[in-house]
Design an enzyme around this catalytic site. Sequence first.
Site, PDB file in Angstrom:
ATOM      1  N   CYS A   1      16.638 -16.985   1.534  1.00 51.43           N
ATOM      2  CA  CYS A   1      15.280 -17.221   2.002  1.00 51.43           C
ATOM      3  C   CYS A   1      14.919 -16.006   2.851  1.00 51.43           C
ATOM      4  CB  CYS A   1      15.155 -18.555   2.730  1.00 51.43           C
ATOM      5  SG  CYS A   1      16.072 -18.704   4.273  1.00 51.43           S
TER       6      CYS A   1
ATOM      7  N   HIS B   1      39.379 -17.846   5.015  1.00 54.14           N
ATOM      8  CA  HIS B   1      39.877 -18.760   6.048  1.00 54.14           C
ATOM      9  C   HIS B   1      39.202 -20.126   6.011  1.00 54.14           C
ATOM     10  CE1 HIS B   1      41.590 -15.527   9.018  1.00 54.14           C
ATOM     11  NE2 HIS B   1      41.805 -15.202   7.753  1.00 54.14           N
TER      12      HIS B   1
HETATM   13  C1  RB5 Z   1       9.396 -18.536   4.449  1.00 56.42           C
HETATM   14  O1  RB5 Z   1       8.242 -17.878   4.846  1.00 56.42           O
HETATM   15  C2  RB5 Z   1      10.499 -18.466   5.492  1.00 56.42           C
HETATM   16  O2  RB5 Z   1      10.161 -19.212   6.602  1.00 56.42           O
HETATM   17  C3  RB5 Z   1      11.793 -18.917   4.867  1.00 56.42           C
HETATM   18  O3  RB5 Z   1      12.054 -18.150   3.732  1.00 56.42           O
HETATM   19  C4  RB5 Z   1      13.062 -18.770   5.711  1.00 56.42           C
HETATM   20  O4  RB5 Z   1      13.077 -17.541   6.383  1.00 56.42           O
HETATM   21  C5  RB5 Z   1      13.422 -19.862   6.573  1.00 56.42           C
HETATM   22  O5  RB5 Z   1      14.500 -19.841   7.189  1.00 56.42           O
END
Ligand code: RB5
Length: 153
Positions: free
Chosen positions: A66, A99
Site C-alpha cells: 500500500c 527467525h
Molecule cells: C492510500 O491512500 C493509503 O492510505 C494506503 O495505501 C496506505 O498507505 C495505508 O496504510
Amino acid sequence: MRIAVAADHGGFELKNQVVEWLRADGHDVLDLGAHTYDRLDDYPDYAFLVGEAVQRGDAERGIVLCGSGVGACIAANKLAGVRACLCHDTYTARQGVEHDDMNVLCLGARVVGVELARELVRAFVAARFQTEERFLRRRAKVLAREGAREGEG
Ligand code: RB5
C-alpha cells in the site's frame, strides 16, 4: 515458490513490477489485484486476499503493498496463521523469515524506491525459516495466542 501478491491504489504500480520480477525469477505468482488503478480502493481488501491465500495454502508466501505498507500490515495480521511485517531493509526482510517465519512481506510503495523494493522482495523470497528449537518455541507461543495450530499458515 507460489507467491500471492496484491496492492491497493497506493501500491498499484510497484505491485505490477513485483509481479513481473517474481515471474521473471521463475516463481508462480497469484496476482490478486488491484487489476486496474482505482484511487478509492481500500488496502484491507487486498491484504485479506493475500492473507487468505496463505491461510488456505494456495500460496506459500504473500506480498502486500500500500502507500506506507502500514495499513496492509495491520490488516494482514488480523488473519490467524499470517505473520506479516513491514520491511524496508533487507536484514529484516531476510531475518524475519529465518527467525520468525514471516510469511507475508508488506511494502510501502511511497516509501521505498524501485531498486530497494526489488532487493527486499528477493531477500524475503530467498529466505527460509530456520527450524531451531528457539524459533519453533517462539512461533508456537504466537500461534497459541492467536488460536492457530502449528503448521497452519
Ligand atoms: C492510500 O491512500 C493509503 O492510505 C494506503 O495505501 C496506505 O498507505 C495505508 O496504510
